[in-house]
Scaffold this motif. Structure first.
Motif, PDB file in Angstrom:
ATOM      1  N   GLN A 191      46.673  32.079  26.224  1.00  0.00           N
ATOM      2  CA  GLN A 191      46.259  33.475  26.079  1.00  0.00           C
ATOM      3  C   GLN A 191      44.734  33.584  26.012  1.00  0.00           C
ATOM      4  O   GLN A 191      44.127  34.480  26.604  1.00  0.00           O
ATOM      5  CB  GLN A 191      46.879  34.078  24.816  1.00  0.00           C
ATOM      6  N   LEU A 192      44.100  32.625  25.298  1.00  0.00           N
ATOM      7  CA  LEU A 192      42.639  32.582  25.235  1.00  0.00           C
ATOM      8  C   LEU A 192      42.054  32.427  26.638  1.00  0.00           C
ATOM      9  O   LEU A 192      41.137  33.172  27.029  1.00  0.00           O
ATOM     10  CB  LEU A 192      42.196  31.417  24.344  1.00  0.00           C
ATOM     11  N   LEU A 193      42.579  31.485  27.393  1.00  0.00           N
ATOM     12  CA  LEU A 193      42.049  31.226  28.733  1.00  0.00           C
ATOM     13  C   LEU A 193      42.286  32.414  29.663  1.00  0.00           C
ATOM     14  O   LEU A 193      41.439  32.731  30.508  1.00  0.00           O
ATOM     15  CB  LEU A 193      42.685  29.956  29.307  1.00  0.00           C
ATOM     16  N   TRP A 194      43.437  33.078  29.508  1.00  0.00           N
ATOM     17  CA  TRP A 194      43.712  34.240  30.348  1.00  0.00           C
ATOM     18  C   TRP A 194      42.758  35.398  30.033  1.00  0.00           C
ATOM     19  O   TRP A 194      42.279  36.075  30.946  1.00  0.00           O
ATOM     20  CB  TRP A 194      45.161  34.685  30.187  1.00  0.00           C
ATOM     21  N   ASP A 195      42.466  35.591  28.768  1.00  0.00           N
ATOM     22  CA  ASP A 195      41.524  36.652  28.394  1.00  0.00           C
ATOM     23  C   ASP A 195      40.137  36.367  28.969  1.00  0.00           C
ATOM     24  O   ASP A 195      39.446  37.289  29.444  1.00  0.00           O
ATOM     25  CB  ASP A 195      41.443  36.777  26.870  1.00  0.00           C
ATOM     26  N   ILE A 196      39.715  35.092  28.913  1.00  0.00           N
ATOM     27  CA  ILE A 196      38.416  34.730  29.490  1.00  0.00           C
ATOM     28  C   ILE A 196      38.442  34.929  31.000  1.00  0.00           C
ATOM     29  O   ILE A 196      37.494  35.449  31.601  1.00  0.00           O
ATOM     30  CB  ILE A 196      38.044  33.273  29.129  1.00  0.00           C
ATOM     31  N   HIS A 197      39.563  34.526  31.623  1.00  0.00           N
ATOM     32  CA  HIS A 197      39.697  34.695  33.073  1.00  0.00           C
ATOM     33  C   HIS A 197      39.600  36.173  33.457  1.00  0.00           C
ATOM     34  O   HIS A 197      38.882  36.538  34.408  1.00  0.00           O
ATOM     35  CB  HIS A 197      41.042  34.130  33.540  1.00  0.00           C
ATOM     36  N   THR A 198      40.294  37.012  32.724  1.00  0.00           N
ATOM     37  CA  THR A 198      40.296  38.449  33.025  1.00  0.00           C
ATOM     38  C   THR A 198      38.894  39.039  32.907  1.00  0.00           C
ATOM     39  O   THR A 198      38.454  39.824  33.759  1.00  0.00           O
ATOM     40  CB  THR A 198      41.257  39.186  32.084  1.00  0.00           C
ATOM     41  N   LEU A 199      38.172  38.630  31.857  1.00  0.00           N
ATOM     42  CA  LEU A 199      36.818  39.133  31.656  1.00  0.00           C
ATOM     43  C   LEU A 199      35.894  38.687  32.782  1.00  0.00           C
ATOM     44  O   LEU A 199      35.143  39.496  33.355  1.00  0.00           O
ATOM     45  CB  LEU A 199      36.282  38.649  30.306  1.00  0.00           C
ATOM     46  N   LEU A 200      35.938  37.385  33.119  1.00  0.00           N
ATOM     47  CA  LEU A 200      35.056  36.869  34.165  1.00  0.00           C
ATOM     48  C   LEU A 200      35.402  37.473  35.524  1.00  0.00           C
ATOM     49  O   LEU A 200      34.518  37.803  36.319  1.00  0.00           O
ATOM     50  CB  LEU A 200      35.149  35.337  34.225  1.00  0.00           C
ATOM     51  N   VAL A 243      39.285  31.407  35.595  1.00  0.00           N
ATOM     52  CA  VAL A 243      39.843  30.141  35.109  1.00  0.00           C
ATOM     53  C   VAL A 243      41.118  29.881  35.884  1.00  0.00           C
ATOM     54  O   VAL A 243      42.145  30.531  35.655  1.00  0.00           O
ATOM     55  CB  VAL A 243      40.128  30.191  33.595  1.00  0.00           C
ATOM     56  N   GLY A 244      41.072  28.937  36.829  1.00  0.00           N
ATOM     57  CA  GLY A 244      42.220  28.654  37.675  1.00  0.00           C
ATOM     58  C   GLY A 244      43.230  27.734  37.011  1.00  0.00           C
ATOM     59  O   GLY A 244      42.948  27.110  35.980  1.00  0.00           O
ATOM     60  N   PRO A 245      44.438  27.635  37.591  1.00  0.00           N
ATOM     61  CA  PRO A 245      45.500  26.778  37.034  1.00  0.00           C
ATOM     62  C   PRO A 245      45.082  25.321  36.874  1.00  0.00           C
ATOM     63  O   PRO A 245      45.501  24.647  35.933  1.00  0.00           O
ATOM     64  CB  PRO A 245      46.637  26.922  38.050  1.00  0.00           C
ATOM     65  N   ARG A 246      44.250  24.811  37.820  1.00  0.00           N
ATOM     66  CA  ARG A 246      43.815  23.418  37.714  1.00  0.00           C
ATOM     67  C   ARG A 246      43.058  23.187  36.412  1.00  0.00           C
ATOM     68  O   ARG A 246      43.272  22.187  35.712  1.00  0.00           O
ATOM     69  CB  ARG A 246      42.928  23.049  38.905  1.00  0.00           C
ATOM     70  N   ILE A 247      42.179  24.111  36.074  1.00  0.00           N
ATOM     71  CA  ILE A 247      41.397  23.972  34.844  1.00  0.00           C
ATOM     72  C   ILE A 247      42.293  24.119  33.618  1.00  0.00           C
ATOM     73  O   ILE A 247      42.128  23.389  32.626  1.00  0.00           O
ATOM     74  CB  ILE A 247      40.257  25.012  34.829  1.00  0.00           C
ATOM     75  N   VAL A 248      43.246  25.036  33.672  1.00  0.00           N
ATOM     76  CA  VAL A 248      44.167  25.227  32.532  1.00  0.00           C
ATOM     77  C   VAL A 248      44.923  23.934  32.251  1.00  0.00           C
ATOM     78  O   VAL A 248      45.034  23.493  31.096  1.00  0.00           O
ATOM     79  CB  VAL A 248      45.148  26.383  32.817  1.00  0.00           C
TER      80      VAL A 248
END
Length: 665
Positions: free
Chosen positions: A553-562, A571-576
């Motif tokens: 959820q943290l990574l998705w929120d950062i992804h959405t913001l960026l 933030v792509g799936p590879r990085i996750v």
């Protein structure tokens, strides 16, 4: 004799060690020729050196009857040297290379408790200027030792004041700095004097020894192990590797200078002018013993690697934050490529060597077993042929690059080496564009280990090149090869593209506070701990049932913001998946006070924020703490996961860059 002569110790090689070649034979000139295996540490090439019976200093050492049969002569030679060690001198030129043409050899009896596989360190020996044996040796060899002290108390004063302590023969300080030197009393008593941190020759050839603190211990208990013949060379002693470690431990435990039972410590940094007790005093001595930290090597764990890294760094007088060790080790477990960034001189290349030593990869006992390759990058490299090589169609051979990279990869994939770890370090890897010379690897590194094949040349040339058996058109790159890059960020280098950053942990090495954090830990000596690929895999977690929902959820929120700022950010799936694996593989012991929250902070900094770069009109709002839609709000929202201290510092730096230049990198 010359100051550039270097004295070695060795033993007659066995047939097995020389791949079946004869180790003693009669050459075309009807002279006995032999091969010696070097036992000197640190090992250097060549490991095996040829000698002739005429090279012995004393012609009477071996009686060779030229009229006997070849078999009798060889058997007689082998019998004469079977319990002997070879002490031989070579000339070292200005570049530090060995000149094999100037050698003189003597034989020394091999101590009964020493095996043929024992390796030795060469340690300088000093004695009084009035020592009879040394004076006779000086007259016989026409070599002046320039000793200006009459006892070890005066010798210690020379060390304290960093004055030249005279010359030595056969000792080459550029190759190795021992942690102690030897003092020989006139009555034959031997002492080890430490703790040496540097030694060098001055312009006149005098040896200057620098110590941070001086301790003396009696080492006569080890006289059954060392090799020392004062009549042959009174200035050099060969000490077995295991005994050398025991002497080091004894010096560490005894922070004192001994004289006939008396103890004195000299602290050269904090109290350079005054000994804590007068060495010449007859007062009853005190001996301070300090507990040494033993590293438990009985079980292969993450903690063992990290503690070993600290051990090897301390031995080299290098200081790092323990969290850096944890971070680098965990990142290497989880990915094939790790990039170390930081100021020039922060020890990026050195920490690679330290990690290799912790794994037993950088083997000083046998350079042929070294599995660490440093490749200095060149600014002129612009495609992968500069790194790999090319097909010479005129001579129909494959010309491997002089970097040694291809040979290293071929060696790593030999059947006998598949359970061994190998490390390649691309030093200053951004001096050229990584996307150009490293292009094949960027796509290969994300494939499963059994599908990673590097193409050297087109299949049509297979079998047509003279060396195609040595260099097949495709090389497999197994997961036993780890890749590390070191980078500096300045005007002479290139920045990484997202293609590179997507595949690597970019670790920033900060300068450790040298005002108050350069503290030495007293470790007991640690032997070479060799890690196999199976050992390494046993501490690597590839799958886990750990609940990662909050992290996702943290990574998705950062992804959405960026992504809201620009579609190229996110933030792509590879990085996750990479971040997941990193968090699974953190040491559970909390070594170095490294917490789970630190891992989350570092992974966002190393895998996500490295890609956040661009103009102010795109990034200004999301990096501005005062805006309504910024990344600080996400950090605050997930405060229970991490304080995000490192991430906050990075975002602040990027905001400053936007304010100053209108662009952040």
């Amino acid at each position: 004799m010359d100051i550039q002569d270097r004295q070695y110790i060795g033993i007659l090689a066995s047939v097995d060690e020389t791949d079946g070649r004869d180790t003693v034979f009669i050459n075309k000139g009807s002279y006995i020729q032999y091969r010696v295996k070097s036992l000197l540490l640190p090992q250097e090439s060549p490991n095996f050196l040829s000698g002739f019976i005429s090279s012995f200093e004393d012609d009477s050492e071996i009686n060779d009857d030229e009229y006997s049969s070849e078999e009798e002569r060889i058997n007689n030679f082998e019998e004469a040297v079977k319990d002997k060690l070879f002490i031989y001198s070579y000339r070292v030129n200005e570049e530090g290379h060995v000149n094999l043409g100037n050698r003189k050899t003597s034989l020394a009896k091999r101590p009964e408790k020493i095996t043929r596989d024992t390796y030795f360190y060469a340690v300088p020996v000093f004695c009084s200027k009035n020592n009879d044996t040394s004076r006779e040796w000086e007259l016989e060899r026409k070599w002046s030792l320039f000793r200006e002290y009459e006892n070890k108390e005066e010798f210690i004063e020379f060390l304290k004041n960093k004055k030249p302590v005279g010359s030595t023969y056969g000792y080459y300080p550029d190759a190795f700095t021992p942690s102690f030197v030897i003092w020989l009393d006139d009555d034959g008593t031997m002492y080890a004097i430490g703790h040496v941190i540097d030694n060098r020759h001055n312009m006149q050839g005098g040896l200057i020894i620098e110590c941070d603190k001086i301790s003396i211990v009696n080492i006569d208990e080890f006289d059954e192990f060392w090799v020392y013949q004062a009549s042959l060379n009174p200035t050099l002693m060969f000490i077995p590797e295991e005994i050398y470690a025991k002497v080091e431990d004894k010096l560490l435990k005894t922070s004192s200078v001994e004289k006939t039972g008396e103890s004195v410590e000299i602290d050269l940094q904090n109290n350079p002018d005054k000994m804590r007790e007068d060495v010449s005093a007859n007062a009853e001595s005190t001996k301070q013993e300090e507990e040494l930290i033993e590293i438990d090597a009985s079980e292969k764990t993450d903690d063992l690697i990290i503690k070993s890294m600290d051990y090897h760094s301390q031995k080299r007088n290098l200081f790092y934050n323990m969290k850096d060790f944890v971070n680098i080790h965990t990142a290497l477990k989880c990915s094939s490529l790790v990039i170390l960034s930081g100021l020039s001189g922060t020890g990026k290349s050195a920490i690679v060597d330290i990690y290799a030593r912790a794994l037993g990869i950088n083997n000083t006992g046998n350079p042929d077993e070294n599995r660490l390759l440093f490749i200095p990058m060149r600014p002129s490299w612009n495609d992968d042929s500069d790194l790999l090589g090319y097909v010479d169609l005129v001579h129909m051979v494959y010309r491997a690059s002089d970097s040694g990279f291809v040979d290293f990869l071929v060696r790593a994939q030999k059947e006998e080496n598949k359970n061994k770890l190998f490390i390649v370090c691309f030093d200053e890897m951004n001096l050229a564009r990584v996307e150009h010379y490293f292009s094949q690897f960027l796509s290969l590194l994300e494939r499963p280990a059994n599908q990673r094949e590097l193409q050297l040349y087109d299949k049509q040339y297979s079998g047509r090149l003279y060396n195609s058996a040595e260099y097949p058109n495709r090389i497999k790159i197994g997961d036993n090869v780890k890749f590390i890059g070191t980078v500096n960020i300045d005007e002479s280098t290139y920045h990484f593209s997202d293609k590179v950053l997507d595949r690597a942990n970019v670790i920033q090495l900060d300068v450790l506070n040298y005002a108050n954090m350069w503290t030495k830990t007293k470790y007991a000596s640690l032997g070479n701990v060799n890690w196999t690929m199976d050992d390494y895999n046993s501490i690597t977690v590839t799958n886990s049932d750990e609940d990662m929902q909050l992290v996702h959820q943290l990574l998705w929120d950062i992804h959405t913001l960026l992504h809201s700022a620009n579609s190229k950010y996110g933030v792509g799936p590879r990085i996750v998946k990479s971040i997941e694996m990193y968090l699974w593989n953190l040491p559970k012991s909390g070594i170095g006070d490294f917490a789970y929250s630190d891992g989350i902070d570092l992974q966002i900094a190393q895998r996500v924020l490295t890609k956040v770069r661009g103009p102010e009109n795109q990034l200004g709002e999301i990096l501005d703490e005062k805006s309504e839609n910024n990344i600080y709000l996400i950090f605050d929202k997930y405060y229970d996961l991490s304080k995000f201290s490192i991430c906050r510092d990075i975002v602040q730096q990027k905001q400053k860059e936007l304010e100053s230049y209108g662009y952040c990198i």
